[in-house]
Design an enzyme around this catalytic site. Structure first.
Site, PDB file in Angstrom:
ATOM      1  N   ASP A 278       0.820  -1.204   0.000  1.00  0.00           N
ATOM      2  CA  ASP A 278       0.000   0.000   0.000  1.00  0.00           C
ATOM      3  C   ASP A 278       0.860   1.263   0.000  1.00  0.00           C
ATOM      4  O   ASP A 278       0.445   2.302  -0.508  1.00  0.00           O
ATOM      5  CB  ASP A 278      -0.930   0.003   1.221  1.00  0.00           C
ATOM      6  CG  ASP A 278      -2.151  -0.892   1.026  1.00  0.00           C
ATOM      7  OD1 ASP A 278      -2.311  -1.438  -0.082  1.00  0.00           O
ATOM      8  OD2 ASP A 278      -2.935  -1.039   1.981  1.00  0.00           O
TER       9      ASP A 278
ATOM     10  N   ALA B  94      -5.857   1.913   8.577  1.00  0.00           N
ATOM     11  CA  ALA B  94      -4.422   2.104   8.759  1.00  0.00           C
ATOM     12  C   ALA B  94      -4.137   2.506  10.205  1.00  0.00           C
ATOM     13  O   ALA B  94      -4.615   1.863  11.132  1.00  0.00           O
ATOM     14  CB  ALA B  94      -3.907   3.135   7.749  1.00  0.00           C
TER      15      ALA B  94
END
Length: 289
Positions: free
Chosen positions: A69, A185
């Protein structure tokens, strides 16, 4: 359908070569113009044009990232102002943004090149550092903006305002302002909720607050968020947007965060299911031990 493609890959990672070769093998069956990231130029052995940041997104129809990511976030900063869609090949540990595994590249990329995909918009944060009414630094973030203590073991004082209205003063290690994308996250590890990417909202998640009453807040993404720290804490604090630091602030400075006018466009394989991704990445839906 896609005729001009940029390829961005994680640098100095031996695992990149196999996935990169698989992607190039698929793309080689189409009449496409490919520009590759300078950091992986050796991996393509001169087969394709090598470009710096702007060349990877200028006049491109699609940007493909090979990595985790973090690699996709790096490419997103380049691509989203030009509305260039992104497709991620995941070599990382979780990969909430990068969909295709190395084993899926051949079939998945072939389908996408044939037009079998879904496109999704993700909101972006626009972050400004304001000093005496003047914007002195700017940055964007697909995941989050984090204000946190830096060079001190002590907690810092944060004052938060939404649309000019005072929200709270808190003593904490910091504060995370997150998009729905970033809700899986850092905000998640801070105790924040997971937001569906389609929810038009931002998260305010305190980092280790010195009060049990300071809980995460969900606010509309049309809001203007402003944060300052106590004068004694300014030189011991930092502001980061997706891990990129803004210049150190001074006493009296303020961070202003709004939704950016542009969005990140992500491509997913046809049949993409956000909840299936959550189950797979977070091992949800399994029976108890």
């Amino acid at each position: 359908m896609f005729r001009r493609i940029g390829l961005v890959a994680k640098h100095d990672d031996a695992s990149v070569r196999g996935a990169l070769d698989a992607a190039l093998a698929v793309l080689g069956r189409y009449a496409v113009d490919i520009v590759v990231d300078a950091g992986v130029a050796a991996a393509v052995d001169g087969r394709h044009r090598v470009g710096a940041d702007e060349a990877l997104v200028a006049d491109r129809d699609l940007v493909i990232t090979v990595g985790g990511d973090g690699t996709l976030l790096r490419a997103a900063k380049l691509a989203f102002p030009r509305a260039v869609p992104l497709l991620g090949i995941n070599l990382g540990r979780l990969g909430f943004l990068a969909d295709l595994s190395p084993q899926q590249v051949a079939q998945g990329l072939e389908a996408i090149m044939a037009g079998r995909y879904v496109e999704e918009e993700r909101s972006v944060l626009a972050c400004e550092l304001v000093r005496e009414g003047v914007v002195v630094a700017t940055q964007t973030a697909l995941n989050d903006v984090v204000i946190q203590r830096w060079s001190t073991p002590r907690l810092i004082t944060l004052n938060t305002y939404v649309d000019g209205r005072f929200v709270h003063t808190q003593r904490a290690d910091g504060l995370i302002v997150s998009t729905p994308t970033g809700s899986t996250a850092y905000a998640l590890s801070g105790g924040g909720p997971i937001l569906d990417p389609a929810v038009p909202a931002f998260l305010l998640v305190p980092i280790c607050p010195h009060s049990l009453t300071n809980r995460p807040l969900v606010i509309p993404d049309s809001a203007r968020i402003e944060i300052d720290v106590g004068p004694e804490d300014a030189e011991h604090s930092s502001v980061n947007a997706d891990g990129i630091a803004l210049p150190g602030w001074r006493p009296g400075d303020r961070v202003r965060i709004t939704r950016h006018t542009a969005s990140v466009h992500l491509l997913h394989p046809a049949g993409h299911d956000h909840f299936a991704t959550l189950r797979a990445k977070m091992q949800g839906g399994r029976p108890p031990c």
